[in-house]
Design a protein around this motif. Structure first.
Motif, PDB file in Angstrom:
ATOM      1  N   MET A   1      46.191  34.572  42.348  1.00  0.00           N
ATOM      2  CA  MET A   1      45.501  35.459  41.178  1.00  0.00           C
ATOM      3  C   MET A   1      44.929  36.574  41.960  1.00  0.00           C
ATOM      4  O   MET A   1      44.462  36.674  43.321  1.00  0.00           O
ATOM      5  CB  MET A   1      44.353  35.960  40.307  1.00  0.00           C
ATOM      6  N   ILE A   2      45.817  38.235  41.875  1.00  0.00           N
ATOM      7  CA  ILE A   2      45.231  38.821  42.748  1.00  0.00           C
ATOM      8  C   ILE A   2      44.387  39.893  42.526  1.00  0.00           C
ATOM      9  O   ILE A   2      42.541  40.325  43.599  1.00  0.00           O
ATOM     10  CB  ILE A   2      45.901  40.505  41.993  1.00  0.00           C
ATOM     11  N   THR A   3      43.489  39.369  41.337  1.00  0.00           N
ATOM     12  CA  THR A   3      41.629  39.428  41.053  1.00  0.00           C
ATOM     13  C   THR A   3      40.936  38.305  40.583  1.00  0.00           C
ATOM     14  O   THR A   3      41.491  38.302  39.060  1.00  0.00           O
ATOM     15  CB  THR A   3      41.433  40.616  40.191  1.00  0.00           C
ATOM     16  N   PRO A   4      40.863  37.591  41.371  1.00  0.00           N
ATOM     17  CA  PRO A   4      39.809  36.835  41.175  1.00  0.00           C
ATOM     18  C   PRO A   4      39.244  36.452  40.051  1.00  0.00           C
ATOM     19  O   PRO A   4      38.333  37.560  39.738  1.00  0.00           O
ATOM     20  CB  PRO A   4      38.816  36.235  41.733  1.00  0.00           C
ATOM     21  N   ARG A   5      39.366  36.169  38.755  1.00  0.00           N
ATOM     22  CA  ARG A   5      38.073  35.931  37.677  1.00  0.00           C
ATOM     23  C   ARG A   5      38.446  34.806  36.066  1.00  0.00           C
ATOM     24  O   ARG A   5      38.620  34.259  37.175  1.00  0.00           O
ATOM     25  CB  ARG A   5      38.452  37.660  36.428  1.00  0.00           C
ATOM     26  N   VAL A   6      37.344  34.712  35.436  1.00  0.00           N
ATOM     27  CA  VAL A   6      37.317  33.802  34.678  1.00  0.00           C
ATOM     28  C   VAL A   6      37.570  34.178  34.013  1.00  0.00           C
ATOM     29  O   VAL A   6      37.064  35.382  32.584  1.00  0.00           O
ATOM     30  CB  VAL A   6      36.237  32.794  35.204  1.00  0.00           C
ATOM     31  N   MET A   7      37.962  33.106  32.380  1.00  0.00           N
ATOM     32  CA  MET A   7      37.661  33.258  30.585  1.00  0.00           C
ATOM     33  C   MET A   7      38.632  34.349  30.275  1.00  0.00           C
ATOM     34  O   MET A   7      38.464  35.655  29.209  1.00  0.00           O
ATOM     35  CB  MET A   7      35.967  33.988  30.246  1.00  0.00           C
ATOM     36  N   TYR A   8      39.514  33.912  31.055  1.00  0.00           N
ATOM     37  CA  TYR A   8      41.110  35.401  30.406  1.00  0.00           C
ATOM     38  C   TYR A   8      41.477  34.482  29.760  1.00  0.00           C
ATOM     39  O   TYR A   8      41.291  33.517  29.156  1.00  0.00           O
ATOM     40  CB  TYR A   8      41.757  35.288  31.806  1.00  0.00           C
ATOM     41  N   GLY A   9      42.687  34.931  28.697  1.00  0.00           N
ATOM     42  CA  GLY A   9      43.778  34.611  28.244  1.00  0.00           C
ATOM     43  C   GLY A   9      44.411  34.560  28.876  1.00  0.00           C
ATOM     44  O   GLY A   9      44.980  35.308  30.268  1.00  0.00           O
TER      45      GLY A   9
END
Length: 159
Positions: A1-9
């Motif tokens: 991912m370009i923008t690391p994140r969690v709890m996405y759909g």
């Protein structure tokens, strides 16, 4: 991912996958709920940022329906359950907000799982976990039609 994140759909269609919303860390290490959306092309092995959603959301559900990507529910930056949905049209690169898409959904616990959805033959189905009821979405009227109770109960927290 370009923008690391969690709890996405996330949802996919063919060789394209969409990842929307979620929680990322700001420069001070604080979690923030985002409107960020990225598209992954499996053939080209590329990630592309696309226009952000109208609402920042985490714990949402995504699907591909009738040529568009849909984001349903989730929780906002104040941890409030969202009853709106959004649809993304790739040809116009734009999001359409769908107010009250989940207006009839019952929220029992703050930790309730994202909407449990499935698309079959261009119909969007949802299991209303608090009532253990299967529903089908009418895209033209923004109404969920009740189909009946399912024989096995789903857990409202864990799906």
């Amino acid at each position: 991912m370009i923008t690391p994140r969690v709890m996405y759909g996330s949802a996919s269609h063919g060789k394209t996958a969409f990842f929307a919303g979620g929680i990322q860390m700001d420069d001070n290490g604080n979690p923030i709920v985002v409107r960020t959306v990225e598209k992954h092309n499996a053939d080209a092995k590329t990630w592309t940022m696309i226009n952000g959603m109208h609402k920042a959301r985490k714990f949402s559900s995504l699907c591909f329906l009738l040529g568009k990507f849909y984001v349903l529910g989730g929780r906002d930056e104040n941890d409030k359950h969202l009853t709106c949905g959004e649809s993304y049209d790739e040809t116009t690169n734009s999001w359409e907000l769908i107010p009250d898409m989940l207006k009839d959904m019952t929220f029992i616990t703050p930790s309730q799982s994202p909407p449990l959805i499935a698309v079959v033959d261009d119909n969007l189905y949802m299991l209303e976990t608090s009532l253990n009821e299967l529903r089908v979405y009418d895209i033209n009227t923004n109404i969920w039609k009740k189909l009946g109770v399912v024989p096995v109960s789903a857990n409202t927290t864990f799906g």
